[in-house]
Motif scaffolding. Structure first.
Motif, short mmCIF file in Angstrom:
data_model
loop_
_atom_site.label_atom_id
_atom_site.label_comp_id
_atom_site.label_asym_id
_atom_site.label_seq_id
_atom_site.Cartn_x
_atom_site.Cartn_y
_atom_site.Cartn_z
N LYS A 21 90.30 65.31 27.76
CA LYS A 21 88.73 65.82 28.15
C LYS A 21 88.54 65.43 29.34
O LYS A 21 88.85 64.68 29.83
N PHE A 22 87.62 66.28 29.89
CA PHE A 22 86.88 66.16 31.22
C PHE A 22 85.47 66.19 30.94
O PHE A 22 84.87 67.19 29.98
N ALA A 23 84.85 65.56 31.54
CA ALA A 23 83.18 65.51 31.55
C ALA A 23 82.65 65.21 32.74
O ALA A 23 83.13 64.85 33.71
N GLU A 24 81.66 66.00 33.14
CA GLU A 24 81.13 65.86 34.42
C GLU A 24 79.62 65.33 34.09
O GLU A 24 78.82 65.86 33.33
N VAL A 25 79.36 64.04 35.16
CA VAL A 25 78.02 63.66 34.82
C VAL A 25 77.38 63.67 36.32
O VAL A 25 78.04 63.94 37.16
N HIS A 26 76.14 63.69 36.38
CA HIS A 26 75.62 63.71 37.65
C HIS A 26 74.74 62.48 37.72
O HIS A 26 73.66 62.62 38.96
N ASP A 27 75.21 61.36 37.29
CA ASP A 27 74.25 60.41 37.49
C ASP A 27 75.26 59.13 37.45
O ASP A 27 76.00 58.82 36.27
N VAL A 28 75.33 58.42 38.51
CA VAL A 28 76.35 57.04 38.59
C VAL A 28 76.25 56.19 37.65
O VAL A 28 77.17 55.86 37.15
N THR A 29 74.71 55.80 37.30
CA THR A 29 74.81 54.88 36.52
C THR A 29 75.17 55.12 35.03
O THR A 29 75.97 54.28 34.24
N LEU A 30 75.09 56.60 34.41
CA LEU A 30 75.70 56.78 33.24
C LEU A 30 77.24 57.11 33.70
O LEU A 30 77.96 56.54 32.35
N GLN A 31 77.87 57.55 34.57
CA GLN A 31 79.18 57.30 34.82
C GLN A 31 79.65 55.79 34.54
O GLN A 31 80.66 55.68 34.00
N LEU A 32 79.23 54.95 35.24
CA LEU A 32 79.74 53.62 35.37
C LEU A 32 79.52 52.89 33.89
O LEU A 32 80.40 52.37 33.45
N ALA A 33 78.53 53.40 33.08
CA ALA A 33 78.52 52.80 31.97
C ALA A 33 79.36 53.26 30.94
O ALA A 33 80.01 52.67 30.11
N MET A 34 79.72 54.63 31.18
CA MET A 34 80.72 55.16 30.39
C MET A 34 82.28 54.73 30.89
O MET A 34 82.77 54.37 29.82
N ILE A 35 82.52 54.16 31.94
CA ILE A 35 83.64 53.62 32.20
C ILE A 35 83.72 52.15 31.66
O ILE A 35 84.82 51.79 31.10
N ALA A 36 82.42 51.37 31.80
CA ALA A 36 82.60 50.10 31.12
C ALA A 36 82.74 50.09 29.84
O ALA A 36 83.11 49.20 29.27
#
Length: 61
Positions: A21-36
């Motif tokens: 799956k692919f997701a596109e987010v426009h907020d670095v904080t959200l992306q880092l939280a998803m990675i973490a």
């Protein structure tokens, strides 16, 4: 597919990574939280590495 301007899908294919799956987010904080929380892998500019939480593995692409 969104995200194509950055060639992320092609990059994954060339390295042998099969994303389900692919997701596109426009907020670095959200992306880092998803990675973490192991919900995602991501591609960010190296300048964002200082915001990465402990336990997030970083590497050059």
């Amino acid at each position: 597919m969104r995200g194509q301007p950055f060639g992320i899908h092609g990059l994954c294919q060339r390295t042998g990574f099969q994303a389900l799956k692919f997701a596109e987010v426009h907020d670095v904080t959200l992306q880092l939280a998803m990675i973490a929380t192991a919900l995602s892998v991501g591609v960010l500019p190296s300048s964002m590495s200082r915001y990465a939480p402990a336990g997030v593995a970083l590497g050059p692409v």
